[in-house]
Design a protein around this motif. Structure first.
Motif, short mmCIF file in Angstrom:
data_model
loop_
_atom_site.label_atom_id
_atom_site.label_comp_id
_atom_site.label_asym_id
_atom_site.label_seq_id
_atom_site.Cartn_x
_atom_site.Cartn_y
_atom_site.Cartn_z
N UNK A 1 31.03 38.07 38.16
CA UNK A 1 30.03 37.76 37.15
C UNK A 1 30.47 38.08 35.74
N UNK A 2 31.77 38.31 35.53
CA UNK A 2 32.28 38.65 34.21
C UNK A 2 32.80 37.44 33.45
N UNK A 3 32.86 36.28 34.11
CA UNK A 3 33.41 35.08 33.47
C UNK A 3 32.63 33.87 33.96
N UNK A 4 32.29 32.99 33.06
CA UNK A 4 31.58 31.77 33.46
C UNK A 4 32.48 30.57 33.21
N UNK A 5 32.68 29.81 34.24
CA UNK A 5 33.48 28.59 34.15
C UNK A 5 32.52 27.41 34.28
N UNK A 6 32.27 26.72 33.19
CA UNK A 6 31.29 25.64 33.17
C UNK A 6 31.67 24.52 34.13
N UNK B 1 48.97 29.88 37.94
CA UNK B 1 48.52 30.42 39.22
C UNK B 1 47.91 31.80 39.08
N UNK B 2 48.55 32.63 38.30
CA UNK B 2 48.03 33.98 38.09
C UNK B 2 46.69 33.93 37.36
N UNK B 3 46.64 33.11 36.30
CA UNK B 3 45.42 33.04 35.50
C UNK B 3 44.26 32.50 36.30
N UNK B 4 44.49 31.47 37.09
CA UNK B 4 43.38 30.87 37.83
C UNK B 4 42.84 31.84 38.87
N UNK B 5 43.74 32.55 39.59
CA UNK B 5 43.25 33.51 40.59
C UNK B 5 42.50 34.66 39.91
N UNK B 6 42.98 35.09 38.75
CA UNK B 6 42.29 36.15 38.02
C UNK B 6 40.91 35.68 37.56
N UNK B 7 40.82 34.45 37.06
CA UNK B 7 39.54 33.94 36.58
C UNK B 7 38.56 33.74 37.73
N UNK B 8 39.06 33.35 38.90
CA UNK B 8 38.18 33.21 40.07
C UNK B 8 37.60 34.56 40.45
N UNK B 9 38.43 35.58 40.44
CA UNK B 9 37.94 36.93 40.76
C UNK B 9 36.90 37.39 39.75
N UNK B 10 37.19 37.18 38.47
CA UNK B 10 36.23 37.59 37.43
C UNK B 10 34.94 36.80 37.54
N UNK B 11 35.03 35.55 37.96
CA UNK B 11 33.84 34.72 38.11
C UNK B 11 32.98 35.22 39.26
N UNK B 12 33.62 35.63 40.35
CA UNK B 12 32.87 36.18 41.49
C UNK B 12 32.14 37.47 41.11
#
Length: 105
Positions: A67-72, A54-65
């Motif tokens: 533009x620091x992380x791309x989730x294919x 849960x923590x990781x997914x919310x963090x990755x969503x924030x980073x994706x918004x």
């Protein structure tokens, strides 16, 4: 006389069975095992094999918004949703569904 003793033994076994005692005769060394299992277990911390998703997914969503992380996978699903919307495959607007069309006929 012997029937009285056998009755007493049987009642002692039954009483031990009902109230959680030792049914058969046990030596002092064997009784240590019984006492050990009678005690409540020691508190143990379970190892965490899996990360806190849960923590990781919310963090990755924030980073994706940001533009620091791309989730294919998320990019693909968003692309497919956009294509479906362009083709008119999205959900109907309120009051334009199948049930509303039936009422109009």
């Amino acid at each position: 006389m012997s029937s009285g003793l056998s009755y007493a033994r049987r009642m002692a076994r039954l009483r031990a069975r009902i109230f959680g005692g030792v049914v058969r005769k046990t030596s002092r060394q064997d009784y240590r095992v019984v006492e050990m299992f009678a005690r409540p277990p020691l508190p143990q911390t379970l190892p965490s094999w899996y990360p806190p998703l849960g923590r990781y997914s919310s963090l990755l969503v924030r980073l994706r918004r940001l533009g620091l992380y791309t989730d294919d996978h998320m990019d693909f699903t968003e692309k497919m949703q956009a294509q479906r919307k362009e083709r008119g495959k999205g959900p109907p607007k309120k009051g334009q569904g199948k049930r509303a069309k039936k009422k109009g006929k």
